[in-house]
Design a protein around this motif. Structure first.
Motif, PDB file in Angstrom:
ATOM      1  N   GLN A 183      13.141  10.833  -0.814  1.00 16.61           N
ATOM      2  CA  GLN A 183      12.266  11.553   0.108  1.00 16.61           C
ATOM      3  C   GLN A 183      10.892  10.893   0.193  1.00 16.61           C
ATOM      4  N   ARG A 184      10.410  10.385  -0.945  1.00 13.65           N
ATOM      5  CA  ARG A 184       9.128   9.672  -0.916  1.00 13.65           C
ATOM      6  C   ARG A 184       9.249   8.356  -0.137  1.00 13.65           C
ATOM      7  N   LEU A 185      10.405   7.711  -0.256  1.00  9.20           N
ATOM      8  CA  LEU A 185      10.640   6.497   0.528  1.00  9.20           C
ATOM      9  C   LEU A 185      10.673   6.818   2.019  1.00  9.20           C
ATOM     10  N   SER A 186      11.292   7.936   2.377  1.00 10.93           N
ATOM     11  CA  SER A 186      11.313   8.347   3.783  1.00 10.93           C
ATOM     12  C   SER A 186       9.904   8.582   4.305  1.00 10.93           C
ATOM     13  N   LEU A 187       9.060   9.161   3.460  1.00  2.79           N
ATOM     14  CA  LEU A 187       7.667   9.372   3.859  1.00  2.79           C
ATOM     15  C   LEU A 187       6.949   8.036   4.034  1.00  2.79           C
ATOM     16  N   ALA A 188       7.212   7.099   3.134  1.00  2.10           N
ATOM     17  CA  ALA A 188       6.610   5.775   3.261  1.00  2.10           C
ATOM     18  C   ALA A 188       7.015   5.124   4.575  1.00  2.10           C
ATOM     19  N   ARG A 189       8.295   5.244   4.947  1.00  2.00           N
ATOM     20  CA  ARG A 189       8.759   4.709   6.227  1.00  2.00           C
ATOM     21  C   ARG A 189       8.048   5.388   7.395  1.00  2.00           C
ATOM     22  N   TYR A 199       0.829  -1.216   0.000  1.00  2.00           N
ATOM     23  CA  TYR A 199       0.000   0.000   0.000  1.00  2.00           C
ATOM     24  C   TYR A 199       0.860   1.261   0.000  1.00  2.00           C
ATOM     25  N   VAL A 200       1.841   1.341   0.907  1.00  2.00           N
ATOM     26  CA  VAL A 200       2.620   2.582   1.006  1.00  2.00           C
ATOM     27  C   VAL A 200       3.520   2.756  -0.213  1.00  2.00           C
ATOM     28  N   LEU A 201       4.027   1.659  -0.783  1.00  2.00           N
ATOM     29  CA  LEU A 201       4.832   1.778  -2.002  1.00  2.00           C
ATOM     30  C   LEU A 201       3.998   2.305  -3.162  1.00  2.00           C
ATOM     31  N   ASP A 202       2.759   1.837  -3.237  1.00  2.00           N
ATOM     32  CA  ASP A 202       1.875   2.339  -4.284  1.00  2.00           C
ATOM     33  C   ASP A 202       1.542   3.810  -4.046  1.00  2.00           C
ATOM     34  N   LEU A 203       1.310   4.180  -2.787  1.00  5.18           N
ATOM     35  CA  LEU A 203       0.966   5.556  -2.456  1.00  5.18           C
ATOM     36  C   LEU A 203       2.085   6.522  -2.842  1.00  5.18           C
ATOM     37  N   VAL A 204       3.334   6.144  -2.573  1.00  3.13           N
ATOM     38  CA  VAL A 204       4.460   7.046  -2.861  1.00  3.13           C
ATOM     39  C   VAL A 204       5.067   6.795  -4.242  1.00  3.13           C
ATOM     40  N   GLN A 205       4.368   5.987  -5.037  1.00  7.45           N
ATOM     41  CA  GLN A 205       4.745   5.748  -6.438  1.00  7.45           C
ATOM     42  C   GLN A 205       6.146   5.151  -6.568  1.00  7.45           C
ATOM     43  N   PRO A 232      10.997  21.052  -8.846  1.00  3.68           N
ATOM     44  CA  PRO A 232       9.551  21.316  -8.904  1.00  3.68           C
ATOM     45  C   PRO A 232       8.694  20.074  -9.135  1.00  3.68           C
ATOM     46  N   ILE A 233       9.161  19.143  -9.978  1.00  2.00           N
ATOM     47  CA  ILE A 233       8.367  17.940 -10.242  1.00  2.00           C
ATOM     48  C   ILE A 233       8.296  17.069  -8.994  1.00  2.00           C
ATOM     49  N   ALA A 234       9.429  16.912  -8.297  1.00  2.00           N
ATOM     50  CA  ALA A 234       9.442  16.113  -7.068  1.00  2.00           C
ATOM     51  C   ALA A 234       8.562  16.750  -5.996  1.00  2.00           C
ATOM     52  N   ARG A 235       8.560  18.093  -5.924  1.00  2.00           N
ATOM     53  CA  ARG A 235       7.701  18.778  -4.962  1.00  2.00           C
ATOM     54  C   ARG A 235       6.230  18.550  -5.293  1.00  2.00           C
ATOM     55  N   MET A 236       5.903  18.593  -6.569  1.00  2.00           N
ATOM     56  CA  MET A 236       4.515  18.361  -6.983  1.00  2.00           C
ATOM     57  C   MET A 236       4.076  16.945  -6.607  1.00  2.00           C
ATOM     58  N   GLN A 237       4.946  15.955  -6.818  1.00  2.00           N
ATOM     59  CA  GLN A 237       4.621  14.580  -6.450  1.00  2.00           C
ATOM     60  C   GLN A 237       4.413  14.453  -4.943  1.00  2.00           C
ATOM     61  N   PHE A 238       5.249  15.134  -4.186  1.00  2.00           N
ATOM     62  CA  PHE A 238       5.132  15.090  -2.725  1.00  2.00           C
ATOM     63  C   PHE A 238       3.817  15.719  -2.277  1.00  2.00           C
ATOM     64  N   ARG A 239       3.443  16.840  -2.904  1.00  2.00           N
ATOM     65  CA  ARG A 239       2.167  17.490  -2.557  1.00  2.00           C
ATOM     66  C   ARG A 239       0.986  16.562  -2.813  1.00  2.00           C
TER      67      ARG A 239
END
Length: 316
Positions: A146-152, A122-128, A172-179
């Motif tokens: 950073q997305r992996l850190s959020l998943a953790r 689930y979390v891997l899918d959520l953070v793409q 900017p693209i990574a920030r958009m994905q994080f948002r």
């Protein structure tokens, strides 16, 4: 949004030797909010977040999570499980795969199979990052890390997420994905406190904003209320003709406070006191006066302008 309080602090103070990092801070965050914390370096944001995350003990004051007091002199594992904390410098283990890294933390939180495996997917899918599950962390981009850190941070299903400068250094693209991920977490009912210097991101994400200066919480309010109270309306008005007739007309209008020429354009930037109906009346009067209007764009001062304005007020 629920009226239940997710976070409350009373008289929260942290002193390091002679320096007071957080001073007598009262904070309330409602369940389901995305609360943005802004302020200059050294304002006390990180210290506040660390205290909420139980990583720093207050000198004085009380913290309540989900209505229960957080006590630092005795274990509170049930309360700590409600919290997900992502500091700005959390280390990753480059020699592990993405899956092994997340499974390691899932085991630390005593997640058992089959739930643990479902949660990892689930979390891997959520953070793409599902397509990177077998990749070494060393091979990931900064945004992926950073997305992996959020998943953790959310692997154990916390209800309160504390994020300290999570988009620092991201493109900017990574920030958009994080948002997008943060929005998904809010829609799932999570309460999120996020500090950032990228105020445009906070303006898109947050329901409320807190502003810290020298350890004090100098402002805390719903974002919409801040805009209504502190953001002036501005209108960009363009014309085909010369600017002089437009300037004369604007000087006679009671709602116009100031007008300045936009460099290189046949346009005036107007500070305007009034709502959208008053702005529509202004446009109608300009057209009726025969001024050839080619553009009329009402806007409001952004969050960065509000922050700078409050900073000047505090200094004066």
């Amino acid at each position: 949004m629920s009226s239940k309080v997710a976070v409350a602090t009373y008289g929260l103070t942290k002193q390091f030797e002679r320096q007071i990092a957080v001073s007598d801070l009262d904070l309330t965050i409602q369940t389901g909010e995305v609360y943005g914390l802004i302020g200059p370096n050294g304002a006390g944001k990180t210290t506040l977040i660390r205290m909420l995350a139980t990583a720093e003990e207050p000198t004085v004051g009380e913290i309540y999570i989900n209505g229960e007091r957080l006590l630092f002199n005795q274990p509170s594992p049930h309360l700590k499980r409600l919290i997900g904390y992502l500091p700005d410098d959390f280390p990753l283990y480059d020699d592990l795969t993405v899956w092994d890294y997340l499974e390691y933390f899932a085991r630390l939180y005593k997640l058992r199979n089959p739930h643990r495996t479902r949660r990892l997917h689930y979390v891997l899918d959520l953070v793409q990052l599902s397509h990177k599950r077998n990749s070494l962390i060393a091979t990931l981009s900064r945004g992926m890390k950073q997305r992996l850190s959020l998943a953790r941070t959310i692997i154990h299903e916390p209800i309160l997420l504390l994020l300290d400068e999570p988009v620092s250094g991201l493109d900017p693209i990574a920030r958009m994905q994080f948002r997008e991920i943060i929005r998904s977490l809010q829609e799932a009912g999570m309460t999120i406190l996020i500090s950032s210097h990228v105020l445009s991101d906070l303006a898109e994400l947050c329901t409320s904003i807190g502003i810290m200066e020298l350890g004090f919480l100098v402002e805390s309010a719903p974002l919409a209320e801040l805009y209504d109270r502190l953001s002036r309306q501005q209108i960009l008005i363009s014309t085909l003709g010369t600017l002089e007739p437009l300037e004369r007309h604007l000087k006679e209008h009671p709602g116009v406070r100031h007008a300045e020429v936009v460099t290189g354009q046949n346009t005036l930037r107007v500070n305007f006191d009034g709502d959208m109906e008053a702005a529509a009346d202004l446009l109608r009067s300009l057209i009726q006066s025969g001024i050839p209007i080619t553009g009329f764009n009402p806007t409001r001062e952004d969050l960065e302008t509000i922050f700078l304005k409050l900073g000047h007020q505090q200094a004066s």
